[in-house]
Design a protein around this motif. Structure first.
Motif, PDB file in Angstrom:
ATOM      1  N   ALA A   4      35.386  59.413   9.541  1.00 15.47           N
ATOM      2  CA  ALA A   4      34.148  58.767   9.034  1.00 15.47           C
ATOM      3  C   ALA A   4      32.970  59.296   9.674  1.00 15.47           C
ATOM      4  O   ALA A   4      32.992  59.214  10.836  1.00 15.47           O
ATOM      5  CB  ALA A   4      34.441  57.284   8.590  1.00 15.47           C
ATOM      6  N   LYS A   5      31.838  58.860   9.039  1.00 16.46           N
ATOM      7  CA  LYS A   5      30.471  59.072   9.641  1.00 16.46           C
ATOM      8  C   LYS A   5      30.185  57.519  10.313  1.00 16.46           C
ATOM      9  O   LYS A   5      30.678  56.685  10.017  1.00 16.46           O
ATOM     10  CB  LYS A   5      29.388  59.278   8.642  1.00 16.46           C
ATOM     11  N   ARG A  22      33.963  61.708  18.042  1.00 16.21           N
ATOM     12  CA  ARG A  22      33.887  62.549  16.839  1.00 16.21           C
ATOM     13  C   ARG A  22      34.209  63.945  17.076  1.00 16.21           C
ATOM     14  O   ARG A  22      34.162  64.531  18.320  1.00 16.21           O
ATOM     15  CB  ARG A  22      32.273  62.756  16.301  1.00 16.21           C
ATOM     16  N   GLU A  26      31.762  68.263  13.904  1.00 19.79           N
ATOM     17  CA  GLU A  26      31.629  67.662  12.776  1.00 19.79           C
ATOM     18  C   GLU A  26      30.201  67.364  12.675  1.00 19.79           C
ATOM     19  O   GLU A  26      29.596  67.002  13.285  1.00 19.79           O
ATOM     20  CB  GLU A  26      32.605  66.409  12.887  1.00 19.79           C
ATOM     21  N   ARG A  84      39.376  60.196  -2.809  1.00 20.00           N
ATOM     22  CA  ARG A  84      39.067  61.472  -2.157  1.00 20.00           C
ATOM     23  C   ARG A  84      38.264  61.324  -1.054  1.00 20.00           C
ATOM     24  O   ARG A  84      38.282  62.246   0.005  1.00 20.00           O
ATOM     25  CB  ARG A  84      38.262  62.328  -3.279  1.00 20.00           C
ATOM     26  N   ARG A  85      37.119  60.537  -1.110  1.00 20.92           N
ATOM     27  CA  ARG A  85      36.429  60.066  -0.088  1.00 20.92           C
ATOM     28  C   ARG A  85      37.043  59.759   1.513  1.00 20.92           C
ATOM     29  O   ARG A  85      36.769  60.060   2.531  1.00 20.92           O
ATOM     30  CB  ARG A  85      35.218  59.198  -0.130  1.00 20.92           C
ATOM     31  N   ARG A  86      38.266  59.003   1.240  1.00 21.03           N
ATOM     32  CA  ARG A  86      38.918  58.493   2.135  1.00 21.03           C
ATOM     33  C   ARG A  86      39.586  59.661   2.883  1.00 21.03           C
ATOM     34  O   ARG A  86      39.757  59.668   4.245  1.00 21.03           O
ATOM     35  CB  ARG A  86      40.124  57.554   1.787  1.00 21.03           C
ATOM     36  N   THR A  88      38.727  63.028   2.571  1.00 20.23           N
ATOM     37  CA  THR A  88      38.007  64.023   3.223  1.00 20.23           C
ATOM     38  C   THR A  88      36.841  63.487   4.452  1.00 20.23           C
ATOM     39  O   THR A  88      36.256  64.068   4.897  1.00 20.23           O
ATOM     40  CB  THR A  88      37.138  64.661   2.163  1.00 20.23           C
ATOM     41  N   GLY A  89      36.923  61.992   4.578  1.00 19.44           N
ATOM     42  CA  GLY A  89      36.118  61.517   5.496  1.00 19.44           C
ATOM     43  C   GLY A  89      34.575  61.346   4.978  1.00 19.44           C
ATOM     44  O   GLY A  89      33.747  60.844   5.933  1.00 19.44           O
ATOM     45  N   GLU A  90      34.588  61.266   3.811  1.00 15.66           N
ATOM     46  CA  GLU A  90      33.177  61.138   3.352  1.00 15.66           C
ATOM     47  C   GLU A  90      32.819  59.805   3.101  1.00 15.66           C
ATOM     48  O   GLU A  90      32.185  59.291   2.012  1.00 15.66           O
ATOM     49  CB  GLU A  90      33.070  62.134   1.969  1.00 15.66           C
ATOM     50  N   TYR A  91      32.907  58.903   3.883  1.00 16.59           N
ATOM     51  CA  TYR A  91      32.696  57.730   3.878  1.00 16.59           C
ATOM     52  C   TYR A  91      31.914  57.094   5.391  1.00 16.59           C
ATOM     53  O   TYR A  91      31.974  58.003   6.307  1.00 16.59           O
ATOM     54  CB  TYR A  91      33.781  56.675   3.725  1.00 16.59           C
ATOM     55  N   GLU A  92      31.408  56.146   5.537  1.00 18.04           N
ATOM     56  CA  GLU A  92      30.895  55.711   6.538  1.00 18.04           C
ATOM     57  C   GLU A  92      31.186  54.163   7.100  1.00 18.04           C
ATOM     58  O   GLU A  92      31.518  53.292   6.468  1.00 18.04           O
ATOM     59  CB  GLU A  92      29.231  55.361   6.441  1.00 18.04           C
TER      60      GLU A  92
END
Length: 348
Positions: A4-5, A22, A26, A84-86, A88-92
């Motif tokens: 995640a970010k 990180r 990335e 999908r966000r979990r 792909t890592g598109e969460y913060e």
């Protein structure tokens, strides 16, 4: 699964060592967390204080039009987007590991049936928690297992008019237990140390602390609702340095979920635990004995105690620390007795 970010609390590059590593290459896009309360004259401050949206806030989405997707279809689409966000890592997450999206959509949903149906928690005085800016909630601790902290977290999350989140300070043991460590970080818990607590408070977060620690949660059933020592007033010093109010919190009902009749000290030392409880059902009934009794809970947030009128050096005054600590402790104890007198039954 992608990382995640990371959301920094500030732009101080010297704190980069505290953030999770990180992968090379990335994306490093970050956003700052909300800071302390803005001055009344700043843009957007008046709108947030009144609860009305500012000019840049979009209007609520209209209801589904005729022929549009039904409620379950929208929930399914939202759930798939969440997964999908979990993946792909598109969460913060912030630098402490707090995952607000996971907490709101998953962890709170898992705790809510226990909160609403099992313990039937009644919340009083939640309006005493500030609508914006930092505040330190100080509560009594009991129940053999720290379910009281989790229920307090749900109470703030679900009942506060501003929808605030509670960041709990937890003991070292929480962060060495497998699985529990990760879940605690995701839910916004952090190590109970003055530095981290002060940084959260200065960032405008609501922070929860239970100064009794293991002395409170592991006390025998015969001492229920009798507050243990509150330490040396470290939480008061932290609140003074951050200039945030202290909100006393009294919790009734947690003492009876696991009546602790004894303590297997030798076994506790072998396992590395502060205590090993012996209750009427545990360990005699095995895993079934770990089921808490369905007591009726009340959580009451008291009148806040302001600290912003004190000078910065007041945090080093031991007499002031003692007086404020005693004031908070007495207010919590008095409210506990008051709630116990009003209680009709342990279970109803």
């Amino acid at each position: 699964m992608a990382d995640a970010k990371v959301i920094p609390f500030d732009d101080d590059r010297s704190r980069a060592r505290r953030r999770p590593a990180r992968a090379e290459g990335e994306a490093a896009a970050v956003r700052a967390l909300p800071g302390p309360k803005e001055a009344p004259g700043e843009p957007g401050a008046q709108e947030r204080a009144s609860g009305s949206p500012g000019p840049s806030v979009t209007a609520p989405e209209p209801g589904p039009a005729a022929g549009g997707p039904s409620g379950w279809e929208r929930r399914l689409a939202g759930g798939l987007a969440f997964l999908r966000r979990r993946v792909t890592g598109e969460y913060e997450v912030d630098e402490f590991g707090y995952d607000e999206e996971l907490t709101d959509q998953v962890l709170m949903s898992m705790l809510r049936p226990l909160y609403e149906k099992y313990f039937r928690v009644e919340v009083k005085g939640v309006e005493n928690i500030p609508a914006e800016g930092g505040a330190l909630i100080v509560a009594n601790h009991s129940g053999t297992l720290p379910l009281d902290g989790l229920m307090m977290q749900v109470a703030v999350h679900d009942h506060h008019p501003a929808g605030r989140h509670l960041r709990l300070l937890a003991a070292d043991l929480v962060f060495v237990l497998p699985v529990v460590n990760e879940l605690a970080r995701k839910a916004g818990h952090t190590l109970a140390c003055a530095e981290d607590a002060e940084r959260l408070l200065r960032a405008g977060e609501i922070v929860g602390v239970m100064p009794e620690g293991f002395k409170g949660i592991g006390k025998p059933f015969g001492e229920r609702y009798k507050l243990q020592r509150f330490g040396r007033g470290g939480f008061v010093s932290t609140a003074l340095r951050a200039g945030v109010p202290i909100v006393p919190c009294s919790i009734v009902g947690a003492e009876e979920i696991y009546p602790m009749l004894g303590n297997a000290k030798t076994l506790a030392r072998v396992l590395g635990f502060p205590y090993f409880p012996l209750t009427p059902t545990f360990p005699w009934l095995g895993p079934l004995g770990a089921l808490p009794l369905p007591t009726k809970w009340t959580i009451q947030f008291g009148e806040p105690i302001p600290t912003d009128s004190y000078a910065p050096e007041a945090a080093e005054d031991p007499m002031l620390m003692f007086n404020l600590t005693d004031q908070v402790r007495e207010q919590i104890q008095h409210t506990l007795y008051k709630l116990l007198v009003q209680r009709r039954s342990v279970f109803f």
